[in-house]
Design a protein around this motif. Structure first.
Motif, mmCIF file in Angstrom:
data_model
loop_
_atom_site.group_PDB
_atom_site.id
_atom_site.type_symbol
_atom_site.label_atom_id
_atom_site.label_comp_id
_atom_site.label_asym_id
_atom_site.label_seq_id
_atom_site.Cartn_x
_atom_site.Cartn_y
_atom_site.Cartn_z
ATOM 1 N N ARG A 26 15.603 2.384 -5.694
ATOM 2 C CA ARG A 26 15.910 2.660 -4.129
ATOM 3 C C ARG A 26 14.895 3.432 -3.464
ATOM 4 O O ARG A 26 14.241 3.146 -2.515
ATOM 5 N N GLU A 27 14.389 4.594 -4.162
ATOM 6 C CA GLU A 27 13.151 5.262 -3.715
ATOM 7 C C GLU A 27 11.877 4.374 -3.313
ATOM 8 O O GLU A 27 11.177 4.552 -2.341
ATOM 9 N N LEU A 28 11.969 3.661 -4.513
ATOM 10 C CA LEU A 28 10.716 2.642 -4.234
ATOM 11 C C LEU A 28 10.786 1.692 -3.102
ATOM 12 O O LEU A 28 9.656 1.319 -2.255
ATOM 13 N N ALA A 29 12.028 1.206 -2.939
ATOM 14 C CA ALA A 29 12.471 0.249 -1.952
ATOM 15 C C ALA A 29 12.209 0.885 -0.670
ATOM 16 O O ALA A 29 11.518 0.167 0.476
ATOM 17 N N GLU A 30 12.608 2.131 -0.398
ATOM 18 C CA GLU A 30 12.404 2.801 0.784
ATOM 19 C C GLU A 30 11.053 2.998 1.241
ATOM 20 O O GLU A 30 10.429 2.790 2.361
ATOM 21 N N ALA A 31 10.212 3.610 0.117
ATOM 22 C CA ALA A 31 8.595 3.460 0.394
ATOM 23 C C ALA A 31 7.984 2.388 0.572
ATOM 24 O O ALA A 31 7.058 2.624 1.603
ATOM 25 N N GLY A 32 8.625 1.395 0.174
ATOM 26 C CA GLY A 32 7.867 -0.041 0.408
ATOM 27 C C GLY A 32 8.549 -0.723 1.711
ATOM 28 O O GLY A 32 8.125 -1.686 2.313
ATOM 29 N N GLN A 34 3.040 8.842 -19.496
ATOM 30 C CA GLN A 34 2.322 9.940 -19.524
ATOM 31 C C GLN A 34 0.730 9.791 -19.298
ATOM 32 O O GLN A 34 0.074 10.517 -18.443
ATOM 33 N N ARG A 35 0.427 8.666 -19.474
ATOM 34 C CA ARG A 35 -0.985 8.099 -19.320
ATOM 35 C C ARG A 35 -1.261 8.125 -17.578
ATOM 36 O O ARG A 35 -2.348 8.454 -17.097
ATOM 37 N N THR A 36 -0.115 7.769 -16.805
ATOM 38 C CA THR A 36 -0.287 7.804 -15.308
ATOM 39 C C THR A 36 -0.551 9.243 -15.058
ATOM 40 O O THR A 36 -1.160 9.211 -14.083
ATOM 41 N N PHE A 37 0.254 10.002 -15.416
ATOM 42 C CA PHE A 37 0.526 11.236 -15.183
ATOM 43 C C PHE A 37 -1.057 12.040 -15.391
ATOM 44 O O PHE A 37 -1.534 12.715 -14.470
ATOM 45 N N ASP A 38 -1.669 11.729 -16.564
ATOM 46 C CA ASP A 38 -2.968 12.235 -16.667
ATOM 47 C C ASP A 38 -4.022 11.371 -16.027
ATOM 48 O O ASP A 38 -4.861 12.238 -15.497
ATOM 49 N N TRP A 39 -3.812 10.300 -15.684
ATOM 50 C CA TRP A 39 -4.612 9.462 -14.805
ATOM 51 C C TRP A 39 -4.723 9.987 -13.422
ATOM 52 O O TRP A 39 -5.958 10.385 -12.789
ATOM 53 N N VAL A 40 -3.527 10.301 -12.892
ATOM 54 C CA VAL A 40 -3.746 10.685 -11.459
ATOM 55 C C VAL A 40 -4.292 12.253 -11.252
ATOM 56 O O VAL A 40 -4.769 12.583 -10.297
ATOM 57 N N SER A 41 -4.118 13.083 -12.491
ATOM 58 C CA SER A 41 -4.570 14.324 -12.414
ATOM 59 C C SER A 41 -5.980 14.246 -12.533
ATOM 60 O O SER A 41 -6.596 15.425 -12.119
ATOM 61 N N GLN A 79 0.987 -1.230 -0.024
ATOM 62 C CA GLN A 79 0.070 -0.026 -0.053
ATOM 63 C C GLN A 79 0.833 1.052 -0.059
ATOM 64 O O GLN A 79 0.632 2.231 -0.842
ATOM 65 N N ALA A 80 2.071 1.432 0.910
ATOM 66 C CA ALA A 80 2.853 2.257 0.921
ATOM 67 C C ALA A 80 3.495 2.585 -0.456
ATOM 68 O O ALA A 80 3.535 3.786 -0.919
ATOM 69 N N GLY A 81 3.791 1.294 -1.250
ATOM 70 C CA GLY A 81 4.508 1.555 -2.536
ATOM 71 C C GLY A 81 3.489 2.283 -3.557
ATOM 72 O O GLY A 81 4.009 3.068 -4.305
ATOM 73 N N ILE A 82 2.451 1.763 -3.479
ATOM 74 C CA ILE A 82 1.143 2.240 -4.471
ATOM 75 C C ILE A 82 0.933 3.811 -4.112
ATOM 76 O O ILE A 82 1.225 4.722 -5.131
ATOM 77 N N GLU A 83 1.047 3.945 -3.011
ATOM 78 C CA GLU A 83 0.887 5.442 -2.720
ATOM 79 C C GLU A 83 1.965 6.478 -3.083
ATOM 80 O O GLU A 83 1.774 7.426 -3.532
ATOM 81 N N PHE A 84 3.054 5.719 -2.886
ATOM 82 C CA PHE A 84 4.475 6.607 -3.218
ATOM 83 C C PHE A 84 4.346 6.695 -4.671
ATOM 84 O O PHE A 84 4.545 7.796 -5.305
ATOM 85 N N LEU A 85 3.983 5.706 -5.490
ATOM 86 C CA LEU A 85 3.953 5.892 -6.984
ATOM 87 C C LEU A 85 2.666 6.799 -7.551
ATOM 88 O O LEU A 85 3.152 7.680 -8.431
ATOM 89 N N ILE A 86 1.856 6.929 -6.843
ATOM 90 C CA ILE A 86 0.625 7.744 -7.162
ATOM 91 C C ILE A 86 0.963 9.250 -6.933
ATOM 92 O O ILE A 86 1.027 9.998 -7.686
ATOM 93 N N GLN A 87 1.819 9.458 -5.689
ATOM 94 C CA GLN A 87 2.235 10.643 -5.353
ATOM 95 C C GLN A 87 3.263 11.210 -6.436
ATOM 96 O O GLN A 87 3.324 12.443 -6.913
ATOM 97 N N ALA A 88 4.413 10.433 -6.636
ATOM 98 C CA ALA A 88 5.146 10.633 -7.601
ATOM 99 C C ALA A 88 4.542 10.952 -8.880
ATOM 100 O O ALA A 88 4.816 11.953 -9.709
ATOM 101 N N ILE A 116 1.649 1.660 -13.732
ATOM 102 C CA ILE A 116 2.525 2.661 -12.986
ATOM 103 C C ILE A 116 3.742 2.446 -12.663
ATOM 104 O O ILE A 116 4.592 3.349 -12.279
ATOM 105 N N THR A 117 4.442 1.147 -13.032
ATOM 106 C CA THR A 117 5.519 0.954 -13.045
ATOM 107 C C THR A 117 6.371 1.568 -14.053
ATOM 108 O O THR A 117 7.510 1.786 -14.136
ATOM 109 N N SER A 118 5.686 2.256 -15.111
ATOM 110 C CA SER A 118 6.292 2.830 -16.036
ATOM 111 C C SER A 118 7.121 4.250 -15.440
ATOM 112 O O SER A 118 7.789 5.016 -16.047
ATOM 113 N N LEU A 119 6.621 4.440 -14.154
ATOM 114 C CA LEU A 119 7.697 5.628 -13.484
ATOM 115 C C LEU A 119 8.864 5.121 -12.860
ATOM 116 O O LEU A 119 9.629 5.843 -12.483
ATOM 117 N N VAL A 120 9.116 4.034 -12.853
ATOM 118 C CA VAL A 120 10.426 3.035 -12.179
ATOM 119 C C VAL A 120 11.373 3.179 -13.356
ATOM 120 O O VAL A 120 11.454 2.952 -14.322
#
Length: 158
Positions: free
Chosen positions: A65-71, A149-156, A46-55, A105-109
């Motif tokens: 590393r950032e995702l590992a820390e978030a998770g 880009q679709r992730t950026f659009d989706w979250v907005s 859950q923390a990892g998903i929330e981190f990716l959504i915030q990113a 959303i793994t397209s952010l990694v």
């Protein structure tokens, strides 16, 4: 069906059976993916998903590393070792995102070196495992960037 009574192996088998039938969107498959995520003790899903959504909200990529820390796989002052990437359940994240109607959303990694061939091959594997097809005539790199880009659009629009 009460999935909490199922073993981890049974949950995985349910997911794999639905994956083979290209029915990962079926209610039982979605429930199994959610149960698998809930059971993951090495990575705080859950923390990892929330981190990716915030990113995505910040319109920025993240590194392993950032995702590992978030998770919760490691703390900010822990030493990073390459093998730690295997502890991040990227394929499960793709499954989860897909079953929740989210983009990949793994397209952010990416790595600290950016979008490498290893990143793209791992992304392709996650797509293949989930049953997501790269559109005909589109390279995996182009699809990766379009999913970002679709992730950026989706979250907005959330």
């Amino acid at each position: 069906m009460d999935l909490s009574a199922k073993t981890d192996r049974q949950i995985q088998n349910l997911i794999e059976n639905h994956r083979r039938e290209k029915k990962l969107d079926a209610p039982l498959a979605k429930a199994a993916v959610e149960e698998q995520a809930r059971r993951n003790k090495a990575f705080n899903f859950q923390a990892g998903i929330e981190f990716l959504i915030q990113a995505a909200s910040d319109k920025r990529p993240v590194n392993y590393r950032e995702l590992a820390e978030a998770g919760g796989i490691l703390k900010a002052d822990d030493k990073w070792y390459q093998h730690m990437t295997r502890k991040i359940p990227l394929s499960q994240i793709v499954d989860y995102a897909h079953t929740q109607g989210m983009p990949a959303i793994t397209s952010l990694v990416e790595t600290t070196q950016g979008i490498t061939d290893n990143i793209l091959s791992g992304f392709q594997k996650g797509l293949d495992d989930t049953g997501i097809k790269v559109p005909s005539g589109m390279s995996i790199r182009d699809f990766y960037l379009s999913e970002r880009q679709r992730t950026f659009d989706w979250v907005s629009k959330r």
